[in-house]
Design a protein around this motif. Structure first.
Motif, short mmCIF file in Angstrom:
data_model
loop_
_atom_site.label_atom_id
_atom_site.label_comp_id
_atom_site.label_asym_id
_atom_site.label_seq_id
_atom_site.Cartn_x
_atom_site.Cartn_y
_atom_site.Cartn_z
N ARG A 116 19.66 -0.06 -14.90
CA ARG A 116 19.46 1.15 -14.11
C ARG A 116 20.13 0.95 -12.74
N ARG A 119 19.07 -1.57 -9.89
CA ARG A 119 17.86 -2.20 -10.44
C ARG A 119 18.21 -3.50 -11.16
N ASP A 153 13.29 -4.07 -17.42
CA ASP A 153 12.51 -3.88 -16.19
C ASP A 153 13.11 -4.70 -15.07
N ASP A 156 11.15 -2.41 -8.62
CA ASP A 156 11.33 -1.06 -8.05
C ASP A 156 10.94 -1.17 -6.58
N GLU A 158 10.59 0.93 -4.22
CA GLU A 158 9.61 1.89 -3.72
C GLU A 158 8.19 1.50 -4.13
N GLU A 159 8.05 0.98 -5.33
CA GLU A 159 6.73 0.54 -5.79
C GLU A 159 6.38 -0.87 -5.28
N CYS A 165 12.53 0.36 -16.55
CA CYS A 165 13.76 1.00 -16.09
C CYS A 165 14.10 2.29 -16.83
#
Length: 361
Positions: A116, A119, A153, A156, A158-159, A165
């Protein structure tokens, strides 16, 4: 006429976990159990099929693609450790030239990682959005050797933690397309969240698989989805967590938990019947030539030594569709002074490495 020397391998030839014979010959680069008339050079010891590193990255370092000279050094390090068959689980480099070298390991390529956008590790992967996933999977399926590698995966930002992903529908369509083209699909997965969707979407293998739980282990066993735990790489999790804790404390804590339970996770998968194979993840931050270390890690996790040995020899080769020590097979084998079934630490010191019928190490 071939320039191969006729070899005789005598002692114990381990044709399977519980099968052995006293000798084989190598004629014109291939294995035979029929005594040839020609004189032979004798190699004595305990012979195994060439070891398999089922998660390796020739042509890659921590910064991205490397030149051919560096790729050659990586491949030679694996060869000299006895790894004569590599599943290259994602590389941005073109290493097809290695196929023309009969002194370097055989490589089964998964093309380039598909990740991603923003990512994954910079310079490693195609970084795309879900709408393009099927097209990129088709592209890498055509470029690879029967495998495609997804990044399932990653953190992230933001998290502040690991997160899946890809949406379920995107991976279902992409995996279906890979299978239509005759390729299997594997995915990098550290965490828990992506596993059910990937397995139910039809994935064939999961790399690392540290996020397996009591709920997902039976699903893997039921579907026959293999794992390649790369425990020598998982050992680096505490160091990674220390480096990222200031910015991402949730992620750092998560990585430490995954590390702490790594052996229990692998043993639970094995006990449930999940296929487990040896892979080192060499080529990113790790050196090549660690296949013996990874077998030892599987034994530490509680996998019986002979099964851990099979995970890099007989079982791994059959999983990848490659021959073992059978009549007419390419003579790719490793000879040891001691029985590696009795003590897998013997793998760390090959006596002789034979590749394509020639003694190379």
């Amino acid at each position: 006429m071939s320039d191969h020397t006729v070899l005789k391998v005598e002692g114990r030839v381990l044709t399977g976990p519980d099968e052995a014979c006293d000798e084989l010959w190598v004629v014109d680069g291939r294995i035979t159990y029929e005594r040839p008339r020609a004189e032979a050079v004798t190699v004595r010891g305990w012979a195994l099929p060439g070891l398999v590193d089922a998660h390796c990255h020739v042509g890659l370092d921590r910064h991205g693609p490397v030149d051919a000279t560096t790729s050659e050094k990586q491949a030679l390090a694996d060869r000299d450790a006895g790894a004569l068959l590599i599943r290259d689980a994602g590389s941005p480099s073109d290493t097809r030239w290695i196929d023309d070298r009969d002194d370097l390991p055989k490589i089964i390529r998964a093309g380039r990682h598909i990740a991603r956008t923003r990512r994954y590790i910079r310079n490693y992967a195609h970084e795309i959005e879900p709408g393009d996933l099927t097209a990129y999977v088709a592209r890498e399926a055509r470029r690879g050797d029967g495998w495609v590698k997804l990044v399932g995966d990653w953190i992230d930002r933001e998290e502040g933690d690991l997160a899946a992903c890809w949406p379920r529908g995107a991976v279902e369509a992409a995996i279906a397309e890979a299978h239509r083209l005759g390729a299997r699909v594997t995915a990098h997965c550290f965490a828990e969240d992506s596993l059910r969707d990937l397995v139910e979407a039809g994935i064939d293998c999961i790399e690392h698989a540290t996020g397996l739980t009591e709920e997902t282990v039976p699903l893997f066993a039921e579907r026959g989805v293999a794992i390649v735990p790369t425990l020598v790489n998982i050992a680096t999790f505490p160091h990674l967590a220390d480096g990222g804790e200031a910015r991402f404390p949730r992620w750092a804590a998560h990585m430490r938990r995954l590390h702490e339970r790594r052996y229990d996770t692998v043993r639970a998968a094995y006990d449930a019947g999940v296929p487990v194979f040896v892979g080192t993840d060499a080529g990113g931050s790790l050196a090549h030539g660690l296949v013996a270390d990874e077998v030892g890690e599987l034994v530490k996790a509680g996998i019986p030594p002979v099964e851990a040995l099979s995970a890099t020899t007989w079982g791994a080769r059959r999983w990848l569709g490659r021959p073992v020590l059978e009549e007419g097979a390419p003579a790719d084998l490793v000879v040891y002074d001691e029985d590696p079934r009795a003590d897998v630490r013997a793998l760390a010191g090959p006596r002789r490495v034979v590749l394509n019928g020639r003694i190379v190490g």
